[in-house]
Design an enzyme around this catalytic site. Structure first.
Site, PDB file in Angstrom:
ATOM      1  CB  VAL A 145      -0.943   0.006   1.228  1.00  0.00           C
ATOM      2  CG1 VAL A 145      -1.808   1.256   1.277  1.00  0.00           C
ATOM      3  CG2 VAL A 145      -1.829  -1.229   1.219  1.00  0.00           C
ATOM      4  CD  GLU A 146       3.554   2.311   4.244  1.00  0.00           C
ATOM      5  OE1 GLU A 146       3.690   3.391   4.849  1.00  0.00           O
ATOM      6  OE2 GLU A 146       3.983   1.225   4.681  1.00  0.00           O
ATOM      7  CG  MET A 147       7.433   3.696  -0.636  1.00  0.00           C
ATOM      8  SD  MET A 147       8.985   4.084   0.199  1.00  0.00           S
ATOM      9  CE  MET A 147       9.958   4.730  -1.164  1.00  0.00           C
TER      10      MET A 147
END
Length: 434
Positions: A145-147
């Protein structure tokens, strides 16, 4: 999520800062990203010397490499998300969103904690799942969900293919790129983000004119009737306004049914092996995020507990709490004033406070005095916006609950069912929590 908000956040993603220095693009991250001087009022020199790890000493070349990596979108799977996407210097090294947006415009479940003074944290993240600044870097890089990198090996391969980085890693570490050295470099840069030198620091150093009379009254309330010092501790050796512990203050209880969620989390972690990456995914990408520290310790007393954050520069790191659920400092104080949201795991120190409107205004004035000079213009603008809103829009205010006039019997009262336990004269820092 409303369509207008989705469009706004999509535009934010498109406008994310392009990478740093000579490695990427012509536009740098700006002066607020520069390493900060240790020559600041209130700077804890002794504490600083203790928190620099012997196996990762600060050097100018390592810091420069870490800064380049921090602002480099290529550390993400799609080449569009860098660390500063969620930790922007101009926004107090946060993103000023309720919860952060990562790769492919996905939103996680947690508010981005500031990098400012993060070097002094005993543990990292809202739930303390990483013990050091170095250890916290792998989570965002590999979280889907982030990088979004599939693995740390993939991240290494991507950085290793960039000629400029090949040379810098050789110069700094004497060998090819490794993820451990990526961690060391980024952590070294993050340790340069020191935030003191506020009006309060000058006041506590002897300048009685440094803060307003309202802020002085707020400081007295902070230490007395407001009971804030119990968890947001300050002393000259550790002037950080945090006890470094974890407390259930009744934030997740707005939305979470803790017992079934805890059972679900234990079952999920048991099936997945319960490793660091699995915990990271639950914390950022699922409804189990509200369990807080419990995901790490699996101890019932940690259900709904989150780390006590520092109070410095709050007027550039809004909104507040682990889920960004409170828009203003007045909303945040209203939450505490009425005793939080009752739940079986509420920290014993969270009780109705009975603060008046004037006392709340003074508390906010005190909190505003914790602003570092480089953020004063932005903080003043935000204070004015919050003040104006606080005169007409106070969704968390419950004067009857704050004064203990209701909720003392079977059932609960108030719009959120959020009446805390009866006032207890014991030190709230010793009740519940950790």
């Amino acid at each position: 999520m409303k369509p207008a908000r989705t469009l706004f956040f999509s535009l934010l993603a498109a406008m994310a800062v392009v990478a740093s220095f000579s490695l990427v693009g012509a536009q740098g991250p700006g002066p607020l990203a520069d390493p900060k001087s240790e020559d600041q009022a209130g700077f804890p020199a002794d504490l600083y010397s203790w928190v620099i790890p012997p196996d990762n000493p600060q050097t100018p070349a390592k810091i420069a490499l870490g800064k380049a990596l921090f602002f480099d979108d290529r550390l993400s799977a799609d080449g569009k998300i860098s660390c500063d996407h969620c930790h922007a210097p101009a926004k107090g090294f946060t993103d000023q969103l309720p919860t952060s947006m990562g790769i492919h415009a996905q939103f996680g479940q947690r508010n981005a904690p500031t990098i400012l003074n993060a070097l002094f944290n005993v543990t990292q993240f809202w739930d303390g799942r990483a013990p050091t600044l170095e250890a916290q870097i792998a989570g965002p890089v590999t979280n889907p969900v982030e990088m979004g990198m599939k693995s740390t090996d993939d991240a290494v391969a991507k950085i290793k293919a960039i000629p400029e980085y090949q040379k810098q890693f050789q110069d700094v570490f004497g060998h090819d790129v490794t993820f451990a050295d990526i961690e060391r470099a980024v952590a070294a840069y993050e340790r340069t983000q020191l935030a003191f030198d506020s009006p309060f620091d000058k006041f506590i150093g002897g300048d009685q004119s440094a803060i307003s009379d309202s802020a002085k009254r707020g400081w007295a309330t902070f230490n007395g009737k407001g009971r804030c010092m119990s968890c947001h501790a300050w002393n000259p050796t550790q002037p950080l306004f945090t006890d470094q512990k974890f407390h259930n203050i009744g934030v997740s209880a707005h939305n979470a049914n803790f017992v079934p969620l805890a059972r679900k989390a234990l079952d999920t972690l048991s099936q997945s092996g319960g490793g660091e990456q699995e915990i990271d995914k639950l914390a950022i990408g699922t409804d189990m995020s509200g369990l807080g520290r419990f995901l790490v310790t699996k101890q019932p007393h940690d259900i709904g507990a989150f780390r006590t954050m520092s109070l410095r520069n709050l007027l550039v790191t809004q909104p507040y709490f682990h889920d960004g659920s409170q828009v203003t400092l007045w909303d945040t104080i209203d939450h505490y004033n009425k005793g939080g949201v009752q739940n079986p795991y509420l920290d014993g120190g969270i009780v109705p406070l009975g603060l008046s409107e004037a006392e709340e205004d003074d508390l906010v004035a005190f909190l505003a005095s914790l602003t570092s000079p480089e953020y004063e213009p932005a903080a003043k603008e935000e204070y004015d916006l919050q003040f104006k809103r606080s005169r007409t829009d106070r969704p968390q205010r419950d004067t009857a609950a704050a004064s203990g006039d209701k909720g003392r019997g079977p059932g609960l009262a108030g719009p959120f069912g959020d009446i805390g336990p009866t006032q207890n004269e014991e030190n709230p820092a010793l009740l519940g929590g950790d």
